[in-house]
Scaffold this motif. Structure first.
Motif, PDB file in Angstrom:
ATOM      1  N   ARG A 250       0.833  -1.193   0.000  1.00 21.31           N
ATOM      2  CA  ARG A 250       0.000   0.000   0.000  1.00 21.31           C
ATOM      3  C   ARG A 250       0.877   1.256   0.000  1.00 21.31           C
ATOM      4  NH1 ARG A 250      -3.059  -1.513   5.445  1.00 21.31           N
ATOM      5  NH2 ARG A 250      -0.847  -1.458   6.032  1.00 21.31           N
ATOM      6  N   LEU A 251       0.399   2.310  -0.634  1.00 25.72           N
ATOM      7  CA  LEU A 251       1.160   3.555  -0.636  1.00 25.72           C
ATOM      8  C   LEU A 251       1.330   4.115   0.770  1.00 25.72           C
ATOM      9  CD1 LEU A 251      -0.091   5.504  -3.796  1.00 25.72           C
ATOM     10  CD2 LEU A 251       1.879   3.987  -3.545  1.00 25.72           C
ATOM     11  N   ILE A 252       0.395   3.834   1.657  1.00 26.85           N
ATOM     12  CA  ILE A 252       0.541   4.313   3.040  1.00 26.85           C
ATOM     13  C   ILE A 252       1.677   3.604   3.768  1.00 26.85           C
ATOM     14  CG2 ILE A 252      -1.851   5.075   3.315  1.00 26.85           C
ATOM     15  CD1 ILE A 252      -2.400   2.425   4.796  1.00 26.85           C
ATOM     16  N   ASP A 253       2.254   2.553   3.142  1.00 26.29           N
ATOM     17  CA  ASP A 253       3.377   1.845   3.759  1.00 26.29           C
ATOM     18  C   ASP A 253       4.728   2.461   3.412  1.00 26.29           C
ATOM     19  OD1 ASP A 253       1.564  -0.041   4.788  1.00 26.29           O
ATOM     20  OD2 ASP A 253       1.693  -1.274   2.981  1.00 26.29           O
ATOM     21  N   ILE A 254       4.770   3.442   2.507  1.00 23.07           N
ATOM     22  CA  ILE A 254       6.057   3.999   2.069  1.00 23.07           C
ATOM     23  C   ILE A 254       6.774   4.703   3.210  1.00 23.07           C
ATOM     24  CG2 ILE A 254       7.125   5.745   0.594  1.00 23.07           C
ATOM     25  CD1 ILE A 254       5.110   5.038  -1.568  1.00 23.07           C
ATOM     26  N   THR A 255       6.117   5.654   3.864  1.00 22.30           N
ATOM     27  CA  THR A 255       6.782   6.398   4.940  1.00 22.30           C
ATOM     28  C   THR A 255       7.187   5.494   6.101  1.00 22.30           C
ATOM     29  OG1 THR A 255       5.981   8.612   4.425  1.00 22.30           O
ATOM     30  CG2 THR A 255       6.333   8.119   6.746  1.00 22.30           C
ATOM     31  N   PRO A 256       6.327   4.580   6.591  1.00 18.52           N
ATOM     32  CA  PRO A 256       6.786   3.689   7.659  1.00 18.52           C
ATOM     33  C   PRO A 256       7.992   2.850   7.247  1.00 18.52           C
ATOM     34  CG  PRO A 256       4.426   3.395   7.295  1.00 18.52           C
ATOM     35  CD  PRO A 256       4.900   4.415   6.308  1.00 18.52           C
ATOM     36  N   THR A 257       8.040   2.423   5.987  1.00 17.66           N
ATOM     37  CA  THR A 257       9.154   1.599   5.518  1.00 17.66           C
ATOM     38  C   THR A 257      10.446   2.405   5.481  1.00 17.66           C
ATOM     39  OG1 THR A 257       7.637   0.287   4.172  1.00 17.66           O
ATOM     40  CG2 THR A 257       9.973   0.169   3.622  1.00 17.66           C
ATOM     41  N   LEU A 258      10.383   3.625   4.972  1.00 19.04           N
ATOM     42  CA  LEU A 258      11.588   4.443   4.889  1.00 19.04           C
ATOM     43  C   LEU A 258      12.126   4.778   6.275  1.00 19.04           C
ATOM     44  CD1 LEU A 258      10.638   6.820   1.935  1.00 19.04           C
ATOM     45  CD2 LEU A 258      12.285   4.941   1.924  1.00 19.04           C
ATOM     46  N   LEU A 259      11.249   5.133   7.186  1.00 21.27           N
ATOM     47  CA  LEU A 259      11.706   5.425   8.548  1.00 21.27           C
ATOM     48  C   LEU A 259      12.309   4.186   9.193  1.00 21.27           C
ATOM     49  CD1 LEU A 259       8.771   7.708   9.753  1.00 21.27           C
ATOM     50  CD2 LEU A 259      11.075   8.413   9.070  1.00 21.27           C
ATOM     51  N   ASP A 260      11.742   3.025   8.913  1.00 24.17           N
ATOM     52  CA  ASP A 260      12.278   1.774   9.444  1.00 24.17           C
ATOM     53  C   ASP A 260      13.672   1.502   8.873  1.00 24.17           C
ATOM     54  OD1 ASP A 260      12.486  -0.639  10.775  1.00 24.17           O
ATOM     55  OD2 ASP A 260      11.114  -1.719   9.456  1.00 24.17           O
ATOM     56  N   LEU A 261      13.840   1.699   7.565  1.00 21.82           N
ATOM     57  CA  LEU A 261      15.154   1.474   6.946  1.00 21.82           C
ATOM     58  C   LEU A 261      16.215   2.408   7.522  1.00 21.82           C
ATOM     59  CD1 LEU A 261      14.089   1.007   3.205  1.00 21.82           C
ATOM     60  CD2 LEU A 261      15.026  -0.752   4.722  1.00 21.82           C
ATOM     61  N   LEU A 262      15.805   3.604   7.932  1.00 24.50           N
ATOM     62  CA  LEU A 262      16.739   4.567   8.522  1.00 24.50           C
ATOM     63  C   LEU A 262      16.853   4.429  10.032  1.00 24.50           C
ATOM     64  CD1 LEU A 262      15.695   7.756   6.504  1.00 24.50           C
ATOM     65  CD2 LEU A 262      17.727   6.346   6.160  1.00 24.50           C
ATOM     66  N   ARG A 263      16.113   3.457  10.588  1.00 22.94           N
ATOM     67  CA  ARG A 263      16.094   3.237  12.038  1.00 22.94           C
ATOM     68  C   ARG A 263      15.636   4.487  12.798  1.00 22.94           C
ATOM     69  NH1 ARG A 263      18.355  -1.676  12.130  1.00 22.94           N
ATOM     70  NH2 ARG A 263      20.107  -2.137  10.764  1.00 22.94           N
ATOM     71  N   LEU A 264      14.638   5.149  12.216  1.00 24.59           N
ATOM     72  CA  LEU A 264      14.020   6.295  12.863  1.00 24.59           C
ATOM     73  C   LEU A 264      12.647   5.889  13.383  1.00 24.59           C
ATOM     74  CD1 LEU A 264      14.891   9.145  10.326  1.00 24.59           C
ATOM     75  CD2 LEU A 264      15.972   8.683  12.535  1.00 24.59           C
ATOM     76  N   PRO A 265      12.170   6.540  14.439  1.00 23.11           N
ATOM     77  CA  PRO A 265      10.870   6.153  15.006  1.00 23.11           C
ATOM     78  C   PRO A 265       9.730   6.448  14.044  1.00 23.11           C
ATOM     79  CG  PRO A 265      11.694   8.152  16.049  1.00 23.11           C
ATOM     80  CD  PRO A 265      12.813   7.624  15.207  1.00 23.11           C
ATOM     81  N   PRO A 266       8.653   5.675  14.108  1.00 24.22           N
ATOM     82  CA  PRO A 266       7.495   5.922  13.234  1.00 24.22           C
ATOM     83  C   PRO A 266       6.783   7.212  13.610  1.00 24.22           C
ATOM     84  CG  PRO A 266       6.982   4.226  14.851  1.00 24.22           C
ATOM     85  CD  PRO A 266       8.450   4.521  15.008  1.00 24.22           C
ATOM     86  N   LEU A 267       6.059   7.753  12.659  1.00 21.15           N
ATOM     87  CA  LEU A 267       5.230   8.920  12.941  1.00 21.15           C
ATOM     88  C   LEU A 267       4.019   8.502  13.761  1.00 21.15           C
ATOM     89  CD1 LEU A 267       5.141  10.612   9.394  1.00 21.15           C
ATOM     90  CD2 LEU A 267       6.831  10.910  11.219  1.00 21.15           C
TER      91      LEU A 267
END
Length: 654
Positions: A250-267
């Motif tokens: 899903r397109l709504i999965d893009i931001t959570p995935t990118l933050l995860d790859l950067l080891r940053l907390p989710p929004l």
């Protein structure tokens, strides 16, 4: 980090998906990426889909349900998260629906939405120009950086450069995609050299395009896969193993995935979730996708659509609901709503789960500062509208002929054939009285052909039916202002400003209407807000200066008009007025050059030349004074009595 979004991108327009359209740059990137051939957009409309990409939220949650609405300034976004973590951030968008007035610029150091001159809503920046602007920024950006670049070209109308035109009935559309592919190649080649593992690249469509499937020519009207499925790929060497997947991410999965790859907390509050478990093979279920389009209701007054999509099944809730077995029927030709009871119940349960969560409607978000300013100007506010309870609305499937007619009218309007457009919209209204869109666009067409008084009635009816539609409010206010009905225009400019508080034209035009209605103090407040929204626009600064001058605030007027002059350069249209303000302050040396630059088309031209002649006669330059006084008297003979009353100038009258 590089996020590339391509507007209106069907998966089968790419070579790696269908093999029917050459897109070598995207294909090469896809082959080195984890790629989804059919990711799911939550909504087949440009602005809501992009807000979902950058927030990880469904439109129900973030509140932007249609183009032209505004994202709340408090919403967490990918741009804000990366900026807070030290990234230089920039966005380069290519279509009017994503302009900064709609709120997606939060968190970006640079938000470049410069579009070619033209009619609002019909303008796009070609892909090559967007690429060039983005590369210029990257060349001077510090690391780490986050760049979002958006290409609008595949959106209707399809007008690729001739060299990219493809054969066949969809050749123009495929040609637009090929043109973007070429521009994308220039972008990737032009990025600074860096180790492959140091860059993450994501490419996604925002929604698809029907191209005639299910009777829909473009998008936004239905929820079939032709408009909600898009390609999605993640290129992250050393972090993501290249592979192709048919799973419906899903397109709504893009931001959570990118933050995860950067080891940053989710929004906070995201509806999406990271796809990294799918990348690693630990999981093979991306979750149920929620779908919606409110366009049938918001634009036309017909039933809105919502639904859910899983890997194998899909439900669309409508007056006549639809259920499809996607594996047996990928083209969604056989409606199984009545024949698959168990599956239908399960899908309805999923839909109810999504819709049980509270929803936000950005059209009813009232920014407190905006409302406070408007109330200081006498704002009362209008009612809001939504699908009426207990009323049966038309199923969009039953209104295809009317929508085709409306799109024909819109095309005529876009190409300047205003009389024909009015005739087509009139026929649409005959078939569907009270159609929001037909009323609104009838008024616009009449306005554009100069028939202002006839335009008022259909626009007033469109506003009555849906007072929360900013574009209808804008169009009505504009017609009333241009026809000299300033008092009637004011409340509609106020509503436009409430609905789109970051649209400078709404505040500036409100200021104009207030000023012409004799409310100069209130006009200055409105112009000041326009300047706050866009402080670099010299015309807005000049408007504010004239309003301040009218209320006796000469110091403030001088400050703002001088700023407008510095931004305008040789094109500054009010040098005489600026000179008069300097003169009133007692700064004669500053005033004289500006008075001398005054041209005949300037309202203060005669007064500027008169005062210049006065300065020159006292400076002993009788020849120049006589010439400028003569120019002033030719422009305004009534000044002769003032000249005669001044002994120094009186001698020049002989």
């Amino acid at each position: 980090m590089l996020l590339i979004t391509v507007d209106t991108l069907r998966p089968d327009a790419l070579g790696w998906v269908a093999g029917r359209n050459a897109t070598p740059v995207i294909d090469s990137l896809a082959n080195a990426s984890f790629r989804f051939s059919g990711a799911v957009s939550p909504v087949p409309l440009t602005l809501p889909a992009h807000v979902s990409i950058l927030t990880g939220e469904l439109p129900r949650r973030h509140g932007v349900r249609d183009n032209g609405q505004v994202l709340g300034s408090e919403r967490p976004t990918l741009g804000r998260a990366l900026k807070a973590n030290g990234y230089a951030t920039a966005a380069f968008v290519s279509g009017y629906p994503l302009r900064k007035v709609f709120g997606l610029d939060g968190g970006f150091d640079v938000y470049d939405d410069h579009l070619p001159a033209g009619s609002e809503g019909w303008v796009e920046r070609p892909a090559t120009q967007t690429t060039a602007a983005a590369l210029a920024w990257v060349a001077r950006a510090h690391s780490p950086w986050f760049l979002w670049i958006h290409y609008y070209d595949p959106h209707d109308p399809y007008t690729p450069p001739r060299a990219y035109l493809r054969p066949g009935p969809r050749g123009a559309y495929d040609g637009e995609v090929a043109y973007v592919d070429s521009a994308l190649g220039a972008l990737l080649r032009g990025l600074p050299a860096a180790p492959p593992e140091s860059r993450i690249t994501v490419l996604a469509g925002d929604h698809g395009e029907s191209l005639g499937e299910h009777g829909e020519s473009t998008h936004g009207f239905f929820l079939y896969d032709s408009t909600v499925l898009v390609p999605l790929l993640f290129h992250a060497p050393g972090r993501v193993t290249p592979r192709v997947s048919s799973l419906p991410a899903r397109l709504i999965d893009i931001t959570p995935t990118l933050l995860d790859l950067l080891r940053l907390p989710p929004l906070a509050g995201m509806d999406g979730r990271s796809l990294t478990p799918i990348f690693s093979g630990a999981k093979d279920d991306p979750g149920t996708a929620y779908l919606e389009t409110l366009q049938p209701w918001l634009a036309y007054g017909w039933a809105p659509l919502s639904g859910v999509r899983e890997a194998a099944w899909k439900l669309v809730r409508a007056p006549r609901p639809e259920v499809y077995d996607l594996r047996a029927d990928p083209h969604e030709a056989k409606n199984l709503f009545s024949g698959s009871r168990e599956q239908t119940v399960a899908l309805l349960r999923e839909l109810q789960r999504f819709e049980a969560a509270p929803a936000t409607d950005s059209r009813r978000i009232a920014d407190p500062e905006t409302v406070a300013r408007l109330r200081s100007l006498g704002y009362l506010g209008s009612g809001s509208s939504g699908p009426p309870a207990g009323r049966t609305l038309a199923d969009p499937k039953d209104r295809l002929a009317e929508r085709v007619l409306l799109l024909q009218g819109e095309d005529l309007l876009r190409t300047g054939k205003f009389d024909q457009a009015v005739a087509v919209f009139s026929e649409a209204l005959r078939r569907d009285p009270g159609n929001h869109f037909a009323l609104f666009r009838t008024g616009v067409a009449l306005s554009k052909r100069g028939d202002l008084l006839r335009a008022i009635a259909p626009l007033e009816e469109a506003v009555r039916l849906d007072p929360e539609q900013a574009e209808s409010q804008f169009a009505l206010a504009d017609v009333l202002t241009r026809s000299g009905q300033y008092a009637r225009a004011i409340p509609h400019w106020m509503e436009t400003a409430r609905l789109q508080p970051r649209r400078p034209a709404a505040w500036s035009n409100l200021g104009t209407a207030l000023g012409r209605a004799g409310k100069l103090t209130e006009a200055a407040v409105a112009f000041a807000r326009a300047v706050e929204v866009d402080p670099g626009d010299p015309l807005l600064l000049a408007n504010l200066a004239f309003a301040e001058r009218g209320t006796g605030k000469d110091e403030a007027a001088l400050l703002h008009l001088a700023r407008a002059a510095s931004l305008s350069g040789d094109r500054f249209p009010y040098p005489g007025t600026l000179g008069l303000l300097y003169l009133k302050k007692g700064e004669t040396a500053q005033a004289a050059p500006w008075l001398r630059r005054s041209q005949t088309k300037e309202p203060d031209f005669a007064e500027a030349r008169f005062e210049l002649a006065t300065i020159e006669i006292y400076a002993g330059d009788k020849v120049a004074a006589k010439k400028d006084l003569g120019t002033a008297l030719t422009a305004s003979p009534s000044l002769r009595s003032r000249a005669a009353a001044n002994p120094a100038l009186a001698s020049l009258l002989r």
